[in-house]
Enzyme design. Structure first.
Site, short mmCIF file in Angstrom:
data_model
loop_
_atom_site.label_atom_id
_atom_site.label_comp_id
_atom_site.label_asym_id
_atom_site.label_seq_id
_atom_site.Cartn_x
_atom_site.Cartn_y
_atom_site.Cartn_z
N CYS A 101 -31.91 -39.71 -66.06
CA CYS A 101 -32.49 -40.84 -65.32
C CYS A 101 -33.90 -41.12 -65.80
O CYS A 101 -34.34 -42.27 -65.80
CB CYS A 101 -32.48 -40.54 -63.83
SG CYS A 101 -30.85 -40.49 -63.09
N CYS A 111 -17.43 -51.53 -73.14
CA CYS A 111 -17.72 -52.11 -71.84
C CYS A 111 -19.14 -52.68 -71.92
O CYS A 111 -19.58 -53.06 -73.01
CB CYS A 111 -17.57 -51.08 -70.72
SG CYS A 111 -18.65 -49.64 -70.89
#
Length: 395
Positions: A221, A354
């Site tokens: 993150c 994607c």
């Protein structure tokens, strides 16, 4: 499929607990018995961070009897964007201690166990013994695999989620789910009050992701960022899975992976089911072959044009495809991949993509599980990477 309740209920709820849980008691599917099951449940939550914070708060609010908080970290200012159990005055304090305070404020009858230890492969089984369910909200692959292996050995259901950037995944892993069928329960009037259950196949983390990804495939993150609200969304889903498992209501995520794309507000799911060859043997189908180091190959945007007649597969949702895709790409949404796989031209290179990569990785592993000799590749960086390159070219 409805599973039998995971725990036996306590004898009675305290009067003030009945008041606190009044709105949940009104739910027919939970009611008094279900609330008493929650009061009897012991749930371990790994990590009190982005996922652990909402999970702990919602499970405390739901009236779970015992919550174990496993976290050896302290609150940092950068946590506050998403870790909603903490405030600015908590910076520098142990996360487990602060989260325990919040739980006690929400649910005075919940017993809180603070485990300020670093969980690893050596102590995971010891720390998790005695819990009915484990929720994994950790943020390192070392911890994730240690937790999953311990839960598999203990036979405890693992409610699992991951989140990065705008993408999230959720499922339930369970090495020893209920194996027998049960008849539906009926009341005196003959009305079915609880449907019967059917056997389910065990699925563990290593059946889906046999080994941790390479470091370049799994940015943290801190490197890639994360949408705080998505942590709350996923934490709510994981909490609901715990409630359903404890009470034996609804359809859980056991046997399927839920995939969320917050940027486009779309969800899809991938079935995690036994392969046709193993049907009836209760052996889950792996979504990747760990014996093949090149099981999921990558191709860059620049390399894509050098491939000879590739089949380019867009596994995003139809509305994403309609908004823009790679020229020549075919739309096969991730949720339809299993049924549409026989129609794909697997006699030539297949490149799946994607928006950024998570759904494409699942798609590639799914295709390889059914077609291990096929040339399946992932477009590195997905449609975002393709757009960056082609914007630069046009400029």
């Amino acid at each position: 499929m409805v599973l039998p309740p995971l725990v036996e209920p306590v004898d009675a709820l305290a009067p003030d607990e009945r008041v606190r849980a009044a709105r949940q008691l009104r739910l027919f599917e939970i009611g008094d018995v279900g609330q008493r099951r929650l009061a009897a449940a012991r749930v371990a939550v790994i990590g009190a961070g982005g996922l652990g914070s909402p999970v702990l708060l919602y499970l405390a609010s739901a009236g779970v009897g015992t919550l174990g908080i496993v976290d050896d970290d302290v609150v940092d200012a950068t946590n506050l964007q998403r870790q909603i159990a903490f405030g600015t005055t908590d910076v520098g304090r142990p996360k487990a201690a602060v989260a325990a305070e919040r739980v006690r404020e929400l649910s005075p009858h919940t017993t809180v166990v603070e485990i300020r230890e670093h969980l690893d492969a050596a102590n995971a089984a010891h720390l998790l013994t005695g819990y009915d369910i484990v929720v994994d909200g950790s943020d390192t692959f070392e911890t994730r695999y240690a937790v999953a292996d311990a839960c598999a050995a203990l036979g405890v259901p693992l409610v699992w989620g991951s989140v990065l950037r705008f993408d999230a995944q959720a499922t339930v892993f369970w090495s020893r789910p209920p194996t027998g069928t049960t008849a539906p329960e009926t009341n005196a009037a003959g009305t079915t009050t609880r449907p019967g259950t059917t056997p389910v196949a065990p699925v563990n983390l290593r059946d889906v992701f046999p080994d941790p990804p390479a470091p370049e495939d799994a940015p943290s993150c801190a490197d890639a960022g994360v949408l705080g609200a998505l942590c709350g969304q996923l934490g709510g889903i994981l909490s609901a899975e715990v409630v359903k498992l404890v009470c034996g209501v609804g359809r859980t995520l056991l046997g399927r992976m839920l995939v969320i794309d917050a940027l486009t507000a779309t969800t899809s799911e991938v079935p995690l089911v036994p392969s046709r060859a193993q049907a009836g043997k209760s052996i889950p189908r792996p979504l990747a072959d760990a014996s093949r180091p090149d099981a999921v190959r990558r191709v860059s945007v620049d390399e894509l044009s050098d491939l000879s007649d590739p089949a380019i597969i867009d596994v995003r949702e139809p509305d994403e495809f309609a908004a823009g895709s790679i020229p020549g790409a075919r739309s096969v949404p991730l949720a339809h991949l299993t049924t549409d796989a026989p129609l794909l031209p697997l006699d030539r290179p297949v490149v799946v993509f994607c928006q950024t990569g998570p759904r494409a990785r699942i798609a590639a592993r799914t295709l390889l599980a059914e077609h291990p000799d096929a040339d399946i590749r992932i477009l590195d960086g997905g449609y975002d990477a393709w757009m960056r390159v082609h914007r630069r070219v046009r400029a």
